[in-house]
Design an enzyme around this catalytic site. Structure first.
Site, mmCIF file in Angstrom:
data_model
loop_
_atom_site.group_PDB
_atom_site.id
_atom_site.type_symbol
_atom_site.label_atom_id
_atom_site.label_comp_id
_atom_site.label_asym_id
_atom_site.label_seq_id
_atom_site.Cartn_x
_atom_site.Cartn_y
_atom_site.Cartn_z
ATOM 1 C CB CYS A 216 -0.956 0.004 1.185
ATOM 2 S SG CYS A 216 -2.050 -1.411 1.173
ATOM 3 C CG HIS B 70 -3.096 3.465 1.988
ATOM 4 N ND1 HIS B 70 -3.726 3.064 0.831
ATOM 5 C CD2 HIS B 70 -3.105 2.388 2.815
ATOM 6 C CE1 HIS B 70 -4.089 1.803 0.961
ATOM 7 N NE2 HIS B 70 -3.738 1.375 2.146
ATOM 8 C CG ASN C 224 -6.640 -0.858 1.354
ATOM 9 O OD1 ASN C 224 -5.947 -0.451 0.427
ATOM 10 N ND2 ASN C 224 -6.122 -1.360 2.458
HETATM 11 O O1 UT7 Z 1 -3.673 -1.061 3.682
HETATM 12 C C1 UT7 Z 1 -2.640 -1.630 4.441
HETATM 13 C C2 UT7 Z 1 -2.815 -1.454 5.862
HETATM 14 N N1 UT7 Z 1 -4.065 -2.012 6.293
HETATM 15 C C3 UT7 Z 1 -4.545 -1.609 7.429
HETATM 16 O O2 UT7 Z 1 -3.939 -0.758 8.018
HETATM 17 C C4 UT7 Z 1 -5.796 -2.243 7.963
HETATM 18 C C5 UT7 Z 1 -5.690 -2.313 9.453
HETATM 19 N N2 UT7 Z 1 -6.772 -2.965 10.134
HETATM 20 C C6 UT7 Z 1 -8.070 -2.562 10.146
HETATM 21 O O3 UT7 Z 1 -8.454 -1.683 9.416
HETATM 22 C C7 UT7 Z 1 -8.991 -3.179 11.159
HETATM 23 O O4 UT7 Z 1 -8.248 -3.908 12.092
HETATM 24 C C8 UT7 Z 1 -10.078 -4.106 10.531
HETATM 25 C C9 UT7 Z 1 -11.099 -3.278 9.822
HETATM 26 C C10 UT7 Z 1 -9.459 -5.099 9.570
HETATM 27 C C11 UT7 Z 1 -10.781 -4.899 11.634
HETATM 28 O O5 UT7 Z 1 -11.354 -4.005 12.607
HETATM 29 P P1 UT7 Z 1 -11.084 -4.218 14.155
HETATM 30 O O6 UT7 Z 1 -11.855 -3.197 14.856
HETATM 31 O O7 UT7 Z 1 -9.601 -4.259 14.378
HETATM 32 O O8 UT7 Z 1 -11.747 -5.641 14.415
HETATM 33 P P2 UT7 Z 1 -11.070 -6.965 14.947
HETATM 34 O O9 UT7 Z 1 -10.169 -7.590 13.927
HETATM 35 O O10 UT7 Z 1 -10.514 -6.732 16.324
HETATM 36 O O11 UT7 Z 1 -12.355 -7.892 15.099
HETATM 37 C C12 UT7 Z 1 -13.420 -7.583 16.029
HETATM 38 C C13 UT7 Z 1 -14.528 -8.600 15.839
HETATM 39 C C14 UT7 Z 1 -14.059 -10.047 15.849
HETATM 40 O O12 UT7 Z 1 -15.036 -10.830 16.502
HETATM 41 P P3 UT7 Z 1 -14.850 -11.285 18.036
HETATM 42 O O13 UT7 Z 1 -13.566 -12.073 18.057
HETATM 43 O O14 UT7 Z 1 -14.763 -10.004 18.825
HETATM 44 O O15 UT7 Z 1 -16.077 -12.097 18.291
HETATM 45 C C15 UT7 Z 1 -14.028 -10.413 14.397
HETATM 46 O O16 UT7 Z 1 -14.193 -11.792 14.157
HETATM 47 O O17 UT7 Z 1 -15.174 -8.408 14.596
HETATM 48 C C16 UT7 Z 1 -15.220 -9.630 13.880
HETATM 49 N N3 UT7 Z 1 -15.170 -9.348 12.455
HETATM 50 C C17 UT7 Z 1 -16.250 -9.094 11.708
HETATM 51 N N4 UT7 Z 1 -17.558 -9.032 12.009
HETATM 52 C C18 UT7 Z 1 -18.426 -8.727 11.012
HETATM 53 C C19 UT7 Z 1 -14.062 -9.277 11.654
HETATM 54 N N5 UT7 Z 1 -14.419 -8.970 10.397
HETATM 55 C C20 UT7 Z 1 -15.783 -8.859 10.402
HETATM 56 C C21 UT7 Z 1 -16.730 -8.547 9.406
HETATM 57 N N6 UT7 Z 1 -18.032 -8.482 9.765
HETATM 58 N N7 UT7 Z 1 -16.379 -8.288 8.128
#
Ligand code: UT7
Length: 331
Positions: free
Chosen positions: A113, A254, A284
């Site tokens: 990215c 980005h 993204n």
């Molecule tokens: O471009 C290069 C760089 N990329 C980035 O910088 C991306 C960085 N990361 C992010 O943007 C975020 O971490 C995400 C958007 C990918 C995820 O958001 P988050 O607030 O960090 O969520 P998380 O991974 O901590 O997940 C929280 C919960 C989990 O469930 P439990 O374990 O709390 O029950 C996940 O399984 O959300 C769940 N989850 C979803 N739920 C519904 C993960 N993806 C989804 C989804 N829909 N699509």
């Protein structure tokens, strides 16, 4: 000799994939995606459209806006993580072929990215060394071909698209790119990775069965490193160049996640109206996201000659970078 940012262009495929569409594909919701990422929709290339096809359309747009003949281009650099072909030829060579430009250097850079900022830094160096005069840089991605649409943690994030820019030699320091910082830390290599089909896990039945050819991400861990690293990086480049946030006309980060770019903008004390936001409509698009966002504000008439842009990016590797860039069109 200095490097001036002359022109920007973009191409966005027509087809869209909305949060509602994704609700039918994986266990997710419009509410979750909107709240956690700010994304509402993304654009998806046609099945028979390749990354270089998207890149060529963005390049033509940038060339037309620059009013530069393609015969004046003496180097092509393409940043992509979704090349037309895995090893060779480079996507830059495919773009050169489709633009009918031959006998010039054309190569890809691989910085995920952060790719557009790495390509910009490479172009700047070639121009300052006197080795090139008009460089076409392209950030192009068909991420839909490396996204696993059974994995809800990644498939809601990514989209396709392309952006391009013309970087040219100038003797006028006023119009020159002020500074670019690029960096990396390979210890985070497996936080954001396509594990299959390289030499580590060659492409075979087993690799495909395990879906290792698709993007995998430790999202939450990546998020934390991204916010910390980007905040420090932009503070450093502004301090080094004695530029405070009031001098920035457009903050063009980005577009990975609304929460990341808002956190970085808040650290810098950048006013909301200066933050360029396209994540809700494009998702993204990796190396394409910065030039696509820049091209949008150009089209809207908001990006004017002499405006100062602050760019920042973070991605797989991990890699990151920032740049202070005056917009310096010839016309
Ligand atoms: O471009 C290069 C760089 N990329 C980035 O910088 C991306 C960085 N990361 C992010 O943007 C975020 O971490 C995400 C958007 C990918 C995820 O958001 P988050 O607030 O960090 O969520 P998380 O991974 O901590 O997940 C929280 C919960 C989990 O469930 P439990 O374990 O709390 O029950 C996940 O399984 O959300 C769940 N989850 C979803 N739920 C519904 C993960 N993806 C989804 C989804 N829909 N699509």
């Amino acid at each position: 000799m200095y490097a001036a940012f002359r022109s920007v262009g973009s191409y966005v495929p027509e087809k869209t994939l909305t949060n509602k569409d994704l609700e039918k594909m994986v266990d997710t919701s419009d509410e979750w995606i909107t709240k956690r990422t700010g994304i509402k929709t993304r654009h998806i290339a046609d099945e028979n459209e390749t990354t270089s096809d998207l890149g060529v359309k963005a390049a033509i747009n940038a060339l037309e806006r620059a009013r530069i003949e393609k015969s004046d281009i003496d180097m092509i650099i393409c940043a992509t993580i979704s090349p037309d072909y895995l090893c060779m030829p480079s996507t830059a060579c495919m773009i050169a072929k489709k633009l009918e430009i031959a006998d010039i250097p054309a190569f890809d850079v691989s910085a995920a990215c952060s790719g557009f900022i790495y390509a910009l830094a490479t172009a700047k160096s070639f121009i300052e060394s006197g080795m090139a005069k008009n460089i076409l840089i392209v950030g192009a991605e068909k991420l839909s071909s490396i996204v696993d649409y059974t994995d809800r943690t990644t498939c809601v994030l990514f989209g396709d698209g392309a952006g391009a820019a013309i970087i040219s030699a100038t003797e006028n320091k006023e119009e020159a790119i002020i500074d670019i910082n690029i960096s990396s830390d390979g210890k985070y290599y497996d936080f954001l990775i396509t594990p299959g089909c390289g030499t580590k896990n060659p492409c075979n039945e087993e690799t495909i069965k395990k879906r290792l050819n698709f993007i995998k991400m430790k999202g939450n861990e990546t998020f934390k490193v991204a916010v910390r690293t980007l905040s420090n990086d932009v503070i450093e480049i502004m301090k080094k160049n004695s530029i405070d946030s009031s001098k920035i006309d457009h903050f063009i980060p980005h577009q990975a996640n609304y929460r990341i770019l808002k956190a970085v903008a808040d650290t810098l004390n950048i006013a909301d109206e200066k933050i360029v936001l396209t994540v809700s409509k494009y998702g993204n698009t990796s190396s394409a996201s910065i030039p696509m966002a820049m091209s949008d504000i150009y089209k809207e008439g908001k990006l004017k000659k002499g405006d100062l842009m602050l760019l920042d990016a973070f991605g797989g590797g991990f890699t990151w970078g920032s740049a202070l860039v005056p917009f310096s069109p010839l016309h």
